[in-house]
Design a protein around this motif. Structure first.
Motif, PDB file in Angstrom:
ATOM      1  N   GLY A  65       0.842  -1.487  -0.128  1.00 34.73           N
ATOM      2  CA  GLY A  65      -0.016  -0.119   0.150  1.00 34.73           C
ATOM      3  C   GLY A  65       0.938   1.214   0.002  1.00 34.73           C
ATOM      4  N   TRP A  66       1.968   1.028   0.849  1.00 39.19           N
ATOM      5  CA  TRP A  66       2.570   2.528   1.103  1.00 39.19           C
ATOM      6  C   TRP A  66       3.400   2.893  -0.282  1.00 39.19           C
ATOM      7  CZ3 TRP A  66       1.545   6.136   4.089  1.00 39.19           C
ATOM      8  CH2 TRP A  66       0.891   5.745   5.293  1.00 39.19           C
ATOM      9  N   GLU A  67       3.965   1.583  -0.953  1.00 35.36           N
ATOM     10  CA  GLU A  67       4.873   1.675  -2.244  1.00 35.36           C
ATOM     11  C   GLU A  67       3.892   2.170  -3.446  1.00 35.36           C
ATOM     12  OE1 GLU A  67       6.631  -2.317  -2.872  1.00 35.36           O
ATOM     13  OE2 GLU A  67       8.445  -1.482  -2.093  1.00 35.36           O
ATOM     14  N   ARG A  68       2.572   1.652  -3.477  1.00 38.22           N
ATOM     15  CA  ARG A  68       1.892   2.223  -4.350  1.00 38.22           C
ATOM     16  C   ARG A  68       1.451   3.753  -4.118  1.00 38.22           C
ATOM     17  NH1 ARG A  68      -0.298   1.869  -9.399  1.00 38.22           N
ATOM     18  NH2 ARG A  68      -2.530   2.186  -9.314  1.00 38.22           N
ATOM     19  N   LEU A  69       1.535   4.217  -2.988  1.00 33.62           N
ATOM     20  CA  LEU A  69       1.242   5.740  -2.856  1.00 33.62           C
ATOM     21  C   LEU A  69       2.307   6.344  -3.316  1.00 33.62           C
ATOM     22  CD1 LEU A  69      -0.070   7.112   0.510  1.00 33.62           C
ATOM     23  CD2 LEU A  69       1.841   8.025  -0.561  1.00 33.62           C
ATOM     24  N   VAL A  70       3.596   5.874  -3.047  1.00 31.24           N
ATOM     25  CA  VAL A  70       4.765   6.636  -3.572  1.00 31.24           C
ATOM     26  C   VAL A  70       4.895   6.684  -5.112  1.00 31.24           C
ATOM     27  CG1 VAL A  70       7.293   6.441  -3.677  1.00 31.24           C
ATOM     28  CG2 VAL A  70       6.201   6.163  -1.527  1.00 31.24           C
ATOM     29  N   ASP A  71       4.446   5.368  -5.691  1.00 28.99           N
ATOM     30  CA  ASP A  71       4.401   5.240  -7.150  1.00 28.99           C
ATOM     31  C   ASP A  71       3.451   5.919  -7.783  1.00 28.99           C
ATOM     32  OD1 ASP A  71       6.987   3.773  -6.947  1.00 28.99           O
ATOM     33  OD2 ASP A  71       5.553   1.599  -6.895  1.00 28.99           O
ATOM     34  N   LYS A  72       2.308   5.970  -7.215  1.00 29.00           N
ATOM     35  CA  LYS A  72       1.318   6.651  -7.920  1.00 29.00           C
ATOM     36  C   LYS A  72       1.195   8.091  -7.602  1.00 29.00           C
ATOM     37  CE  LYS A  72      -3.665   5.756  -8.745  1.00 29.00           C
ATOM     38  NZ  LYS A  72      -5.159   5.038  -8.032  1.00 29.00           N
ATOM     39  N   HIS A  73       1.332   8.525  -6.318  1.00 27.51           N
ATOM     40  CA  HIS A  73       1.202   9.886  -5.780  1.00 27.51           C
ATOM     41  C   HIS A  73       2.410  10.654  -5.600  1.00 27.51           C
ATOM     42  CE1 HIS A  73      -3.257   9.487  -5.866  1.00 27.51           C
ATOM     43  NE2 HIS A  73      -3.128   8.371  -5.294  1.00 27.51           N
ATOM     44  N   GLY A  74       3.592  10.074  -6.054  1.00 26.00           N
ATOM     45  CA  GLY A  74       4.762  10.815  -5.775  1.00 26.00           C
ATOM     46  C   GLY A  74       5.148  10.740  -4.153  1.00 26.00           C
ATOM     47  N   GLY A  75       4.686  10.120  -3.280  1.00 23.33           N
ATOM     48  CA  GLY A  75       4.655  10.106  -2.059  1.00 23.33           C
ATOM     49  C   GLY A  75       3.611  11.127  -1.390  1.00 23.33           C
ATOM     50  N   TYR A  76       3.055  11.826  -1.932  1.00 24.93           N
ATOM     51  CA  TYR A  76       2.274  12.738  -1.397  1.00 24.93           C
ATOM     52  C   TYR A  76       0.871  12.164  -0.955  1.00 24.93           C
ATOM     53  CZ  TYR A  76       5.281  16.489  -2.552  1.00 24.93           C
ATOM     54  OH  TYR A  76       6.614  17.284  -2.848  1.00 24.93           O
ATOM     55  N   LEU A  77       0.115  12.541   0.332  1.00 25.06           N
ATOM     56  CA  LEU A  77      -0.953  11.834   0.883  1.00 25.06           C
ATOM     57  C   LEU A  77      -2.069  12.067  -0.067  1.00 25.06           C
ATOM     58  CD1 LEU A  77      -0.555  11.931   4.651  1.00 25.06           C
ATOM     59  CD2 LEU A  77       0.589  10.422   3.108  1.00 25.06           C
ATOM     60  N   PRO A  78      -2.812  11.028  -0.583  1.00 22.52           N
ATOM     61  CA  PRO A  78      -4.047  11.465  -1.371  1.00 22.52           C
ATOM     62  C   PRO A  78      -5.370  11.454  -0.421  1.00 22.52           C
ATOM     63  CG  PRO A  78      -3.690   8.845  -1.254  1.00 22.52           C
ATOM     64  CD  PRO A  78      -2.460   9.764  -0.498  1.00 22.52           C
ATOM     65  N   LEU A  79      -5.227  12.818   0.347  1.00 18.42           N
ATOM     66  CA  LEU A  79      -6.343  13.199   1.149  1.00 18.42           C
ATOM     67  C   LEU A  79      -6.783  14.320   0.876  1.00 18.42           C
ATOM     68  CD1 LEU A  79      -4.310  12.134   4.690  1.00 18.42           C
ATOM     69  CD2 LEU A  79      -6.413  10.739   3.579  1.00 18.42           C
ATOM     70  N   ARG A  80      -8.015  14.729   1.534  1.00 19.29           N
ATOM     71  CA  ARG A  80      -8.559  15.795   1.539  1.00 19.29           C
ATOM     72  C   ARG A  80      -8.775  16.217   2.963  1.00 19.29           C
ATOM     73  NH1 ARG A  80     -14.844  17.433   0.107  1.00 19.29           N
ATOM     74  NH2 ARG A  80     -14.767  19.539   0.223  1.00 19.29           N
ATOM     75  N   ILE A  81      -8.389  17.227   3.505  1.00 22.46           N
ATOM     76  CA  ILE A  81      -8.368  17.775   4.839  1.00 22.46           C
ATOM     77  C   ILE A  81      -9.167  18.955   4.868  1.00 22.46           C
ATOM     78  CG2 ILE A  81      -7.481  18.325   7.010  1.00 22.46           C
ATOM     79  CD1 ILE A  81      -4.971  16.506   6.222  1.00 22.46           C
ATOM     80  N   GLU A  82     -10.362  19.213   5.476  1.00 19.48           N
ATOM     81  CA  GLU A  82     -11.126  20.313   5.347  1.00 19.48           C
ATOM     82  C   GLU A  82     -11.374  20.678   6.846  1.00 19.48           C
ATOM     83  OE1 GLU A  82     -14.839  19.850   3.452  1.00 19.48           O
ATOM     84  OE2 GLU A  82     -15.517  18.102   4.704  1.00 19.48           O
ATOM     85  N   ALA A  83     -11.428  21.951   6.917  1.00 17.30           N
ATOM     86  CA  ALA A  83     -11.361  22.635   8.306  1.00 17.30           C
ATOM     87  C   ALA A  83     -12.030  24.000   8.679  1.00 17.30           C
ATOM     88  CB  ALA A  83     -10.163  22.590   8.996  1.00 17.30           C
ATOM     89  N   VAL A  84     -12.545  24.483   9.601  1.00 15.97           N
ATOM     90  CA  VAL A  84     -12.711  25.802  10.006  1.00 15.97           C
ATOM     91  C   VAL A  84     -11.499  26.585   9.681  1.00 15.97           C
ATOM     92  CG1 VAL A  84     -14.797  24.910  11.516  1.00 15.97           C
ATOM     93  CG2 VAL A  84     -12.558  25.660  12.527  1.00 15.97           C
ATOM     94  N   PRO A  85     -11.675  27.642   9.668  1.00 14.70           N
ATOM     95  CA  PRO A  85     -10.597  28.621   9.232  1.00 14.70           C
ATOM     96  C   PRO A  85     -10.060  28.740  10.697  1.00 14.70           C
ATOM     97  CG  PRO A  85     -12.425  29.655   7.971  1.00 14.70           C
ATOM     98  CD  PRO A  85     -12.856  28.640   8.971  1.00 14.70           C
ATOM     99  N   GLU A  86      -8.417  28.694  10.766  1.00 15.73           N
ATOM    100  CA  GLU A  86      -7.760  28.872  11.849  1.00 15.73           C
ATOM    101  C   GLU A  86      -8.052  30.274  12.698  1.00 15.73           C
ATOM    102  OE1 GLU A  86      -4.047  27.347  12.660  1.00 15.73           O
ATOM    103  OE2 GLU A  86      -4.078  25.934  10.847  1.00 15.73           O
ATOM    104  N   GLY A  87      -8.354  30.334  14.071  1.00 11.61           N
ATOM    105  CA  GLY A  87      -8.815  31.505  14.659  1.00 11.61           C
ATOM    106  C   GLY A  87     -10.212  31.370  14.809  1.00 11.61           C
ATOM    107  N   SER A  88     -10.943  30.754  14.325  1.00 10.10           N
ATOM    108  CA  SER A  88     -12.295  30.572  14.435  1.00 10.10           C
ATOM    109  C   SER A  88     -12.806  30.071  15.929  1.00 10.10           C
ATOM    110  CB  SER A  88     -13.023  29.448  13.400  1.00 10.10           C
ATOM    111  OG  SER A  88     -12.682  30.136  12.091  1.00 10.10           O
ATOM    112  N   ILE A  89     -13.813  30.653  16.209  1.00 15.28           N
ATOM    113  CA  ILE A  89     -14.386  30.356  17.706  1.00 15.28           C
ATOM    114  C   ILE A  89     -15.483  29.490  17.660  1.00 15.28           C
ATOM    115  CG2 ILE A  89     -14.988  31.346  20.043  1.00 15.28           C
ATOM    116  CD1 ILE A  89     -13.299  33.842  19.438  1.00 15.28           C
ATOM    117  N   VAL A  90     -15.547  28.160  17.964  1.00 16.97           N
ATOM    118  CA  VAL A  90     -16.758  27.356  17.832  1.00 16.97           C
ATOM    119  C   VAL A  90     -16.802  26.699  19.200  1.00 16.97           C
ATOM    120  CG1 VAL A  90     -17.437  25.073  16.646  1.00 16.97           C
ATOM    121  CG2 VAL A  90     -15.738  27.038  15.457  1.00 16.97           C
TER     122      VAL A  90
END
Length: 464
Positions: A84-109
């Protein structure tokens, strides 16, 4: 000989994560997980994700990382997903195929709301969102908790100034970070002290200044400030009989028009220092220095010591009555209390000061362990949980609901965060978003940082 590599992301996880890729149902394609503070005494001030992405997710994983991780993990007695990790390196150049979304930093929630959500963008890597839980959750819970505690304290001080001072112009300098030596590591100082600077501009943690430049674009050259200050060694080096000379040397070396200096004054007898040295032999020097002497008690019961110190200084230097009806010492003398400060004691000290008729304008606070070290993941019950999985093209909600602890019940489905009509953020299912704006925004997608906020922008969001 193996020497270890702390920057290897594959080893920045809990041991049990290494076998989880084999535990998901056949046909798993996407896993959506979210982060929240489940409960606590403070609103969440979200902070730290950008620092984590820049430091750890901006460098691709390599085959060398995989070789090292395989050696360590297998020797550790666990299985390893080399393919799995070798496939990640070979297919994505070692970058994580993830989407991280978040509230803007400094937001009060408010607590119990999603502040970050992560999902894989390539179905081959359904196991990846869970694998980075350890690193991602830690990267968020610690600085966000410190920022939240600091913001809570700012609210206490703001209320006190609004009640008892002519203005609140000095608010951002009223809580100074003394925590560097008491933190668990230099990175803790970097993240925690920087989180404090979301709310305040006073610190003795120089590591935070480096961190601000490294991780958050600096619109200004310097985000925080300090003043020359004495410690016990520089005072006691003169001996008990030389205490007056030690104090006088501070005025000579660092005093002057518009300058402030802090002098710890309890090496022997705080009351003698106030009554007979500062308010006696050196009184004229203090008055004529042109700047401000900040006297620092450092022992005893904080509320009692601060009140008595103010009362004694009032006798020696006099006070005026401000527009709110509270006593204020002359501009050239103030107190900083940095011993025993926590969110609870801070409010207690202020209550005692105001009840004694003194304005909060007379006192500044320093916080060390109570700011950077006396917090943990349970302070605000932080957790990252999987809430939805896509199997063979079909999404379904997943959750935990332990009968033995309702407080650990997790949320279901892919999530969104919206502003309600009254302005309070609320977590809903993404499917129910309709026309409302999702406060979660893409921050990281497939190895790229999409948002690069400055500390100034984050401060403005937090109500600077």
């Amino acid at each position: 000989m193996y020497t270890g590599n702390l920057s290897n992301l594959l080893l920045n996880s809990d041991s049990y994560k290494t076998s989880h890729w084999m535990q998901y149902p056949s046909g798993s394609e996407y896993l959506s997980s979210y982060i929240e503070a489940r409960k606590g005494d403070y609103d969440v001030v979200f902070f730290g994700l950008q620092a984590f992405i820049k430091e750890y997710l901006s460098t691709p994983i390599t085959h060398q990382d995989i070789d090292e991780a395989e050696m360590v993990i297998q020797a550790h007695g666990l299985t390893f997903n080399r393919a799995g990790w070798e496939r990640l390196v070979d297919k994505h150049g070692g970058y994580l195929p993830l989407r991280i979304e978040a509230v803007p930093e400094g937001s009060i929630v408010p607590v119990s709301n999603v502040v970050c959500q992560v999902i894989n963008t390539d179905p081959e890597f359904y196991w990846l969102p869970s694998y980075i839980e350890t690193a991602l959750l830690r990267a968020i819970w610690y600085p966000s908790t410190v920022a939240s505690v600091s913001h809570y304290c700012k609210g206490i001080i703001r209320q006190a100034l609004e009640k008892s001072a002519d203005n609140s112009d000095s608010l951002t300098f009223r809580l100074h970070d003394f925590g560097a030596r008491g933190a668990s590591s230099q990175e803790s100082v970097a993240l925690g002290s920087l989180a404090h600077l979301v709310n305040f501009a006073g610190t003795d943690s120089m590591t935070a200044l480096v961190a601000a430049s490294r991780w958050y674009r600096m619109d200004k050259d310097m985000p925080a400030f300090s003043i020359p200050a004495a410690e016990h060694s520089t005072m006691t080096a003169w001996g008990r009989d030389g205490e007056t000379a030690a104090f006088a040397n501070m005025l000579t070396q660092f005093g002057g028009e518009g300058k402030s200096i802090s002098v710890v004054s309890d090496s022997y007898d705080l009351w003698n220092a106030i009554d007979n040295i500062w308010g006696g032999r050196l009184k004229d020097e203090v008055k004529n220095m042109g700047g401000t002497l900040v006297i620092r008690p450092d022992s005893g019961e904080p509320a009692k010591v601060v009140r008595e110190a103010l009362e004694r200084l009032a006798v020696k230097f006099g006070t005026t009555i401000n527009s709110k009806g509270y006593k204020v010492l002359p501009d050239y003398v103030r107190i900083i209390q940095g011993d025993g400060i926590s969110p609870n004691t801070l409010g207690s000290i202020i209550d005692v000061v105001l009840k004694a008729g003194f304005s909060a304008d007379n006192i500044t606070f320093g916080m060390g362990g109570g700011l950077l070290q006396q917090v943990n993941r349970d302070t605000m019950s932080w957790a990252m949980k999987a809430s939805a999985i896509c199997i063979d093209g079909v999404w379904k909600d997943i959750y935990k609901d332990p009968v033995t602890s309702r407080s650990k019940r997790s949320k279901k489905g892919r999530l969104a965060l919206i502003n309600q009509t009254q302005g309070q953020p609320k977590t809903i299912k993404l499917d129910d978003l309709s026309t409302a704006d999702n406060l979660l925004r893409d921050v990281y997608v497939d190895g790229k940082l999409l948002i690069d906020d400055s500390l100034t922008t984050i401060r403005e969001r937090a109500g600077w």
